[in-house]
Write a protein that holds these residues in place. Structure first.
Motif, PDB file in Angstrom:
ATOM      1  N   ALA A  35       0.814  -1.215   0.000  1.00 56.05           N
ATOM      2  CA  ALA A  35       0.000   0.000   0.000  1.00 56.05           C
ATOM      3  C   ALA A  35       0.847   1.265   0.000  1.00 56.05           C
ATOM      4  O   ALA A  35       0.316   2.369   0.027  1.00 56.05           O
ATOM      5  CB  ALA A  35      -0.928   0.006   1.214  1.00 56.05           C
ATOM      6  N   GLY A  36       2.178   1.108  -0.021  1.00 60.54           N
ATOM      7  CA  GLY A  36       3.056   2.264  -0.094  1.00 60.54           C
ATOM      8  C   GLY A  36       3.576   2.765   1.228  1.00 60.54           C
ATOM      9  O   GLY A  36       4.245   3.804   1.279  1.00 60.54           O
ATOM     10  N   VAL A  37       3.312   2.062   2.318  1.00 62.31           N
ATOM     11  CA  VAL A  37       3.815   2.479   3.631  1.00 62.31           C
ATOM     12  C   VAL A  37       5.306   2.159   3.715  1.00 62.31           C
ATOM     13  O   VAL A  37       5.737   1.050   3.377  1.00 62.31           O
ATOM     14  CB  VAL A  37       3.058   1.765   4.762  1.00 62.31           C
ATOM     15  N   ALA A  38       6.103   3.120   4.160  1.00 62.65           N
ATOM     16  CA  ALA A  38       7.554   2.938   4.264  1.00 62.65           C
ATOM     17  C   ALA A  38       7.884   2.203   5.555  1.00 62.65           C
ATOM     18  O   ALA A  38       8.291   2.787   6.558  1.00 62.65           O
ATOM     19  CB  ALA A  38       8.266   4.289   4.216  1.00 62.65           C
ATOM     20  N   VAL A  39       7.722   0.884   5.542  1.00 62.89           N
ATOM     21  CA  VAL A  39       8.007   0.070   6.721  1.00 62.89           C
ATOM     22  C   VAL A  39       9.523  -0.113   6.851  1.00 62.89           C
ATOM     23  O   VAL A  39      10.166  -0.534   5.887  1.00 62.89           O
ATOM     24  CB  VAL A  39       7.318  -1.307   6.611  1.00 62.89           C
ATOM     25  N   PRO A  40      10.133   0.191   7.990  1.00 65.18           N
ATOM     26  CA  PRO A  40      11.584   0.047   8.155  1.00 65.18           C
ATOM     27  C   PRO A  40      12.060  -1.380   7.908  1.00 65.18           C
ATOM     28  O   PRO A  40      11.292  -2.342   7.992  1.00 65.18           O
ATOM     29  CB  PRO A  40      11.815   0.462   9.619  1.00 65.18           C
ATOM     30  N   ALA A  41      13.355  -1.513   7.640  1.00 61.37           N
ATOM     31  CA  ALA A  41      13.922  -2.796   7.234  1.00 61.37           C
ATOM     32  C   ALA A  41      13.725  -3.889   8.269  1.00 61.37           C
ATOM     33  O   ALA A  41      13.362  -5.011   7.947  1.00 61.37           O
ATOM     34  CB  ALA A  41      15.412  -2.626   6.930  1.00 61.37           C
ATOM     35  N   ASN A  42      14.009  -3.598   9.529  1.00 62.74           N
ATOM     36  CA  ASN A  42      13.936  -4.627  10.571  1.00 62.74           C
ATOM     37  C   ASN A  42      12.646  -4.524  11.387  1.00 62.74           C
ATOM     38  O   ASN A  42      12.585  -4.992  12.523  1.00 62.74           O
ATOM     39  CB  ASN A  42      15.143  -4.527  11.498  1.00 62.74           C
ATOM     40  N   ALA A  43      11.618  -3.928  10.800  1.00 64.97           N
ATOM     41  CA  ALA A  43      10.385  -3.689  11.546  1.00 64.97           C
ATOM     42  C   ALA A  43       9.648  -4.975  11.875  1.00 64.97           C
ATOM     43  O   ALA A  43       8.930  -5.043  12.871  1.00 64.97           O
ATOM     44  CB  ALA A  43       9.470  -2.754  10.761  1.00 64.97           C
ATOM     45  N   GLY A  44       9.803  -6.031  11.041  1.00 69.32           N
ATOM     46  CA  GLY A  44       9.125  -7.285  11.338  1.00 69.32           C
ATOM     47  C   GLY A  44       9.573  -7.878  12.660  1.00 69.32           C
ATOM     48  O   GLY A  44       8.761  -8.393  13.438  1.00 69.32           O
ATOM     49  N   VAL A  45      10.881  -7.799  12.909  1.00 64.75           N
ATOM     50  CA  VAL A  45      11.409  -8.298  14.178  1.00 64.75           C
ATOM     51  C   VAL A  45      10.871  -7.479  15.339  1.00 64.75           C
ATOM     52  O   VAL A  45      10.442  -8.019  16.363  1.00 64.75           O
ATOM     53  CB  VAL A  45      12.954  -8.253  14.165  1.00 64.75           C
ATOM     54  N   THR A  46      10.905  -6.160  15.184  1.00 61.91           N
ATOM     55  CA  THR A  46      10.413  -5.271  16.245  1.00 61.91           C
ATOM     56  C   THR A  46       8.935  -5.522  16.524  1.00 61.91           C
ATOM     57  O   THR A  46       8.502  -5.556  17.687  1.00 61.91           O
ATOM     58  CB  THR A  46      10.626  -3.802  15.840  1.00 61.91           C
ATOM     59  N   ALA A  47       8.144  -5.713  15.468  1.00 61.46           N
ATOM     60  CA  ALA A  47       6.719  -5.946  15.651  1.00 61.46           C
ATOM     61  C   ALA A  47       6.463  -7.276  16.358  1.00 61.46           C
ATOM     62  O   ALA A  47       5.573  -7.376  17.214  1.00 61.46           O
ATOM     63  CB  ALA A  47       6.011  -5.932  14.292  1.00 61.46           C
ATOM     64  N   GLY A  48       7.230  -8.310  16.006  1.00 60.28           N
ATOM     65  CA  GLY A  48       7.075  -9.593  16.679  1.00 60.28           C
ATOM     66  C   GLY A  48       7.371  -9.494  18.165  1.00 60.28           C
ATOM     67  O   GLY A  48       6.646 -10.063  18.993  1.00 60.28           O
ATOM     68  N   ARG A  49       8.418  -8.759  18.506  1.00 61.16           N
ATOM     69  CA  ARG A  49       8.747  -8.568  19.925  1.00 61.16           C
ATOM     70  C   ARG A  49       7.665  -7.760  20.631  1.00 61.16           C
ATOM     71  O   ARG A  49       7.344  -8.014  21.797  1.00 61.16           O
ATOM     72  CB  ARG A  49      10.102  -7.864  20.044  1.00 61.16           C
ATOM     73  N   ALA A  50       7.120  -6.769  19.921  1.00 61.98           N
ATOM     74  CA  ALA A  50       6.070  -5.948  20.524  1.00 61.98           C
ATOM     75  C   ALA A  50       4.843  -6.802  20.842  1.00 61.98           C
ATOM     76  O   ALA A  50       4.235  -6.658  21.913  1.00 61.98           O
ATOM     77  CB  ALA A  50       5.695  -4.798  19.590  1.00 61.98           C
ATOM     78  N   LEU A  51       4.461  -7.697  19.930  1.00 58.84           N
ATOM     79  CA  LEU A  51       3.324  -8.582  20.191  1.00 58.84           C
ATOM     80  C   LEU A  51       3.587  -9.485  21.383  1.00 58.84           C
ATOM     81  O   LEU A  51       2.699  -9.736  22.199  1.00 58.84           O
ATOM     82  CB  LEU A  51       3.019  -9.427  18.950  1.00 58.84           C
ATOM     83  N   ALA A  52       4.825  -9.987  21.470  1.00 58.62           N
ATOM     84  CA  ALA A  52       5.167 -10.844  22.608  1.00 58.62           C
ATOM     85  C   ALA A  52       5.068 -10.084  23.922  1.00 58.62           C
ATOM     86  O   ALA A  52       4.714 -10.652  24.960  1.00 58.62           O
ATOM     87  CB  ALA A  52       6.570 -11.421  22.424  1.00 58.62           C
ATOM     88  N   ASP A  53       5.355  -8.777  23.889  1.00 62.57           N
ATOM     89  CA  ASP A  53       5.346  -7.977  25.115  1.00 62.57           C
ATOM     90  C   ASP A  53       3.935  -7.579  25.544  1.00 62.57           C
ATOM     91  O   ASP A  53       3.593  -7.641  26.734  1.00 62.57           O
ATOM     92  CB  ASP A  53       6.192  -6.714  24.927  1.00 62.57           C
ATOM     93  N   VAL A  54       3.093  -7.159  24.586  1.00 61.67           N
ATOM     94  CA  VAL A  54       1.781  -6.624  24.957  1.00 61.67           C
ATOM     95  C   VAL A  54       0.686  -7.684  24.974  1.00 61.67           C
ATOM     96  O   VAL A  54      -0.390  -7.461  25.519  1.00 61.67           O
ATOM     97  CB  VAL A  54       1.364  -5.477  24.012  1.00 61.67           C
ATOM     98  N   GLY A  55       0.955  -8.848  24.363  1.00 54.44           N
ATOM     99  CA  GLY A  55      -0.076  -9.876  24.308  1.00 54.44           C
ATOM    100  C   GLY A  55      -1.114  -9.574  23.243  1.00 54.44           C
ATOM    101  O   GLY A  55      -1.027  -8.578  22.512  1.00 54.44           O
TER     102      GLY A  55
END
Length: 437
Positions: A35-55
């Motif tokens: 969709a054209g969103v400029a997602v950072p290179a390592n954002a997938g890792v950061t997002a996975g960790r965020a999900l693990a933290d917040v549930g």
């Protein structure tokens, strides 16, 4: 019912629930990029960790955590919010009912259409997907975060063309032949820079620097009067190198393989000694594969990709080099490590072996395909552990990156302030991004 409880209350195995979360997160990241969103290179890792933290019990907390991880530009928030609703509905549907909830899906590689995101300008839609590998670097990284190691099920194509993945998910088809004039010029420039690294001996002649010692010695015969100031230039030496190439899926999904193989082939051909090793969860010398045709080198890369896949153990692989082939590294050799720095093994082992390389080699350069992104930071634990022992960390995606490495070596030497952070292309991109924010 919250997606975090769906798997356990229905009696589904925990692994299936983890797979479902991982797959939906990967699809969500891809949908944002499409969709054209400029997602950072390592954002997938950061997002996975965020999900693990917040549930996964509170959708508002998940929304905030993922938006902070995946959105770098405030103007992309409306797009994120729109696609998040579809992501959450699929997540809440659970691993067994997601596809039955009215979302068309042909697996992780083709699931982007489910989110209703239009391809960004330059994207080829379904035709592009034909060139994609079975599992991308995003899946590998996210899988590592939530505790699932992923493996490749098929090799990539037939070698005629390959899919080139940039760190932000854009991809273009590239030819297997990369022997361009641009590459040759950049490689020759790098060879010249490496052959005259600081610390190599000097010889008389040339017009580079005054030879003060020779001038003082000669002045003894003239009563201390300096009659002439000799010049000196650094002597070129026949270059020795050790090339360590990470052939894990997370790297081969990102790097331009034709560029990688051409770099290794030219190094083997042009330098006095260039020993080549492939590694993933083990280490194997493949120098002989570059003695003959390009097909042998491509076959060696394909075999390594098919046989390995248990997750990169960089430290363990360097330990194998230390134990089995320590003669490949000497005080006269330059070491190149081509890797994204994703360590699935013991970080302490990586630190110990990186320190050994630093002590033993003339110079150690880490070439990271992800570092081409202006948003890249060496936060992967393997990359962060190895960084203090490197002479420089550089991008590795094409001839321009080789030319930039040579430029920095010529200006500052391998003991100077060099690396991806001093790349003017990155500095300019960062400045432009801040100016438009």
């Amino acid at each position: 019912m919250s997606p975090g409880r769906n798997g356990t209350e229905s009696g589904a195995p925990l692994a299936a629930a983890s797979d479902h979360v991982r797959d939906e997160l990967v699809r969500f990241v891809r949908a944002l990029r499409r969709a054209g969103v400029a997602v950072p290179a390592n954002a997938g890792v950061t997002a996975g960790r965020a999900l693990a933290d917040v549930g996964l019990d509170d959708p508002d907390r998940v929304r905030v955590a993922l938006r902070a991880s995946l959105v770098a530009d405030a103007t992309d928030r409306p797009t994120f919010d729109r696609l998040f609703e579809a992501f959450w509905r699929r997540l809440a549907a659970g691993p067994d009912t997601a596809d039955a909830a009215g979302w068309t899906d042909d697996g992780p590689e083709g699931g982007l259409a489910s989110f209703g995101a239009e391809p960004a300008a330059g994207e080829g839609g379904a035709q592009d997907d034909e060139n994609e590998a079975d599992e991308t670097v995003a899946e590998r990284h996210v899988g590592a975060v939530i505790g699932r190691e992923t493996t490749a099920s098929d090799a990539d194509g037939d070698g005629a063309t390959t899919a080139r993945y940039s760190p932000n998910g854009r991809r273009t088809a590239v030819s297997a032949a990369h022997a361009s004039h641009e590459f040759g010029t950049a490689f020759d420039t790098l060879t010249e820079s490496l052959a005259t690294l600081s610390g190599r001996r000097w010889r008389g002649g040339g017009d580079e620097r005054p030879d003060v010692r020779r001038a003082l010695r000669a002045s003894v015969a003239t009563g201390g009067t300096v009659v002439e100031v000799p010049r000196r230039r650094r002597a070129r030496s026949e270059l020795r190198a050790c090339l360590l190439v990470d052939v894990s899926r997370s790297v081969l999904d990102v790097v331009d393989r034709s560029f990688l193989l051409e770099f290794l082939r030219r190094a083997h051909e042009a330098w006095r000694e260039a020993r080549v090793f492939f590694f993933d969860d083990d280490l194997r010398e493949v120098t002989s594969a570059f003695d003959a045709s390009d097909e042998r080198a491509l076959d060696a890369l394909s075999r390594a990709e098919a046989e390995w896949g248990g997750g990169t153990r960089i430290g363990g692989s360097l330990a194998r080099l230390h134990e089995r082939a320590s003669d490949a590294v000497s005080r006269d050799s330059v070491v190149f490590v081509v890797s994204d720095g994703l360590e699935m093994g013991d970080v302490e082992t990586l630190e110990r072996e990186a320190a050994w390389l630093s002590r033993r080699a003339r110079a150690v350069f880490w070439l990271n395909p992800l570092a081409v992104s202006p948003e890249y930071e060496p936060t992967a634990r393997g990359m962060a552990a190895a960084l203090p022992y490197l002479d420089g960390l550089f991008a590795f995606a094409g001839p321009d990156d080789l030319a930039e490495l040579a430029r920095q070596l010529d200006r500052r030497g391998h003991h100077g302030r060099i690396g991806y952070e001093y790349d003017p292309r990155r500095v300019e991109a960062t400045h432009e991004r801040r100016h438009t924010a």
